[in-house]
Design an enzyme around this catalytic site. Sequence first.
Site, mmCIF file in Angstrom:
data_model
loop_
_atom_site.group_PDB
_atom_site.id
_atom_site.type_symbol
_atom_site.label_atom_id
_atom_site.label_comp_id
_atom_site.label_asym_id
_atom_site.label_seq_id
_atom_site.Cartn_x
_atom_site.Cartn_y
_atom_site.Cartn_z
ATOM 1 N N GLY B 39 -9.729 23.675 14.183
ATOM 2 C CA GLY B 39 -11.011 23.079 14.421
ATOM 3 C C GLY B 39 -12.587 23.486 14.834
ATOM 4 O O GLY B 39 -13.353 22.770 15.674
ATOM 5 N N CYS B 248 -2.920 -5.594 -0.759
ATOM 6 C CA CYS B 248 -3.597 -5.679 -2.074
ATOM 7 C C CYS B 248 -3.769 -6.832 -2.765
ATOM 8 O O CYS B 248 -2.183 -7.276 -2.731
ATOM 9 C CB CYS B 248 -3.195 -3.908 -2.118
ATOM 10 S SG CYS B 248 -4.332 -4.330 -4.132
ATOM 11 N N CYS B 251 -1.634 -5.185 -5.840
ATOM 12 C CA CYS B 251 -0.444 -4.701 -5.757
ATOM 13 C C CYS B 251 0.226 -4.961 -4.760
ATOM 14 O O CYS B 251 0.998 -4.696 -4.326
ATOM 15 C CB CYS B 251 -0.844 -2.859 -6.084
ATOM 16 S SG CYS B 251 -1.167 -2.600 -4.304
ATOM 17 N N CYS B 273 -6.391 -1.618 -2.636
ATOM 18 C CA CYS B 273 -6.175 -0.639 -2.284
ATOM 19 C C CYS B 273 -7.829 0.243 -2.211
ATOM 20 O O CYS B 273 -8.676 0.130 -3.836
ATOM 21 C CB CYS B 273 -5.543 -0.005 -3.079
ATOM 22 S SG CYS B 273 -3.615 -0.323 -2.477
ATOM 23 N N CYS B 279 -2.510 2.077 -5.983
ATOM 24 C CA CYS B 279 -2.731 1.226 -6.241
ATOM 25 C C CYS B 279 -2.311 1.122 -7.804
ATOM 26 O O CYS B 279 -1.317 0.374 -8.278
ATOM 27 C CB CYS B 279 -4.183 0.323 -6.129
ATOM 28 S SG CYS B 279 -4.142 -1.346 -6.745
HETATM 29 ZN ZN LIG Z 1 -3.466 -2.062 -3.964
#
Ligand SMILES: [Zn+2]
Lengths: 208, 309
Positions: B39, B248, B251, B273, B279
């Site tokens: 970090g 989505c 999909c 997506c 996807c």
């Molecule tokens: Zn998708």
Amino acid sequence: MTMAQFDTQAVSGGFTDPVFEAQAAFRALMDASARPGTIHDLPAGLAPPAPLGAGSGAVMLALCDPDTPVWLAEALRGEAVSAWIAFQCGAPIVGDGASAAFAFAAANDMPALSALSAGTQEYPDRATTLVVEVEAFEGGEEIMIEGPGILGRSRIAPMGLPHSFLNERAGNRALFPRGVDVVLVCGSRVMALPRSTVLSRKSEQEAN
Amino acid sequence: MSASTGMSQDLASYNFAYLDEQTKRMIRRAILKAIAIPGYQVPFASREMPMPYGWGTGGVQVTASIIGPDDTLKVIDQGADDTTNAVSIRAFFQKVANVAVTTRTRDASIIQTRHRIPEEKLTEGQVLVYQVPIPEPLRFLEPRETETRKMHALEEYGLMHVKLYEDIARHGHIATTYAYPVLVAGRYVMDPSPTPKFDNPKMDMSEALQLFGAGREKRIYAIPPHTKVVSLDFEDHPFEIQHFDEPCALCAAEGVYLDEVILDDRGGRMFVCSDTDHCEERRAAGHRGRLSAEEAYTGREDAIRETAR
Ligand SMILES: [Zn+2]
């Protein structure tokens, strides 16, 4: 040292394919640092002048250059090693560990971690990386490690580290985010113990 | 820049992975220190790359310094493999490092990304390289580098909490949705780059190594695998990721990050997506969303046109 010695020793024993071997050595170091305690293969076949080992040589040629002052343990301060470093990577050799970007030593000849640079609170990256040659990665005292890169806890048992190492590492860890990063090499293999890793004696943990 | 044409002219002669060996060594040293101090932003001497800063020169320099002939590279931009930026960076590394490339998340050893983390869980041995525009999470609170550095050194993150709390006072919740600050390994507050906060939980205890490169700001930072990454929050206002009301449209995936796509000028729209590979894989596996039938129809039309030619 005679000139003949310089020619044969200093110019040989480095990477045969510098671009790709440096990349491979770095990836081994990166994977080792990302997963402390795991063992990774460095490019084999390096032959630096004794007593500098093949693994230490690979780490040096992958990371050191004129921008990185290098400190050497007593046993490594021979002319052959110095000439090899000068020719192979051009890193300046310094006598003060606190000004070194990299330090090289054997396990039985290790500097105190406190003699190296831990960086500053604002620039903790300006710290020394200590490369230590151990006798073996197994067979030594059992050490439990935990911290970033380690799922839960894991166990290492490098052989040949001084008994004071764990106490020194505890002191080093207390400085976090400052601290010295340690890289262990054995032959052409490497294991990393970055400053973020917490080490403890297995025997002590069982007692708790 | 006109993408690949401009690049190839600059690449008449080049080193493996474009950068010279001394530059790679310097960046490699910075990466190792970044991993050792999770970090923390390690300064490095960023080089000019044959692409403008906005194109992710920091990520490109990190990838160029770690990549080897055995790697398989995936490049995504906002989750997609096929934007100009992603295509150009992929083509760049094919040319200068002669590496294999892929769009499949699981086949990649290195994934360079802008703005997203793949939906598919990353695995051990994979490296995720983020292109970062502004690496300093405290920059909007304190413009002076000397001061932000001091704040990190002293672990003085009160201002950051004040800023988030002001959000709550004003909006009733924390309004930050991108570049949502995280605490890495219990020590450094870090900017995860402009990924949606939806992706923050994926950074926590990831099996992959995460590297961040900021070219213009000359910083490299890292999250090792299996490292705790906590999104800053308050007990009475816990951190929450975005939720989407519908799956989505292509999909039917739920629990993934969706982009809004405008379909026509009559207000038609769909949510799909953002991760195009995810996807496509789901559709290949037979998952169908609300609009996938239409899409299949369009696809068939294209196929018919191809045959007619
Ligand atoms: Zn998708």
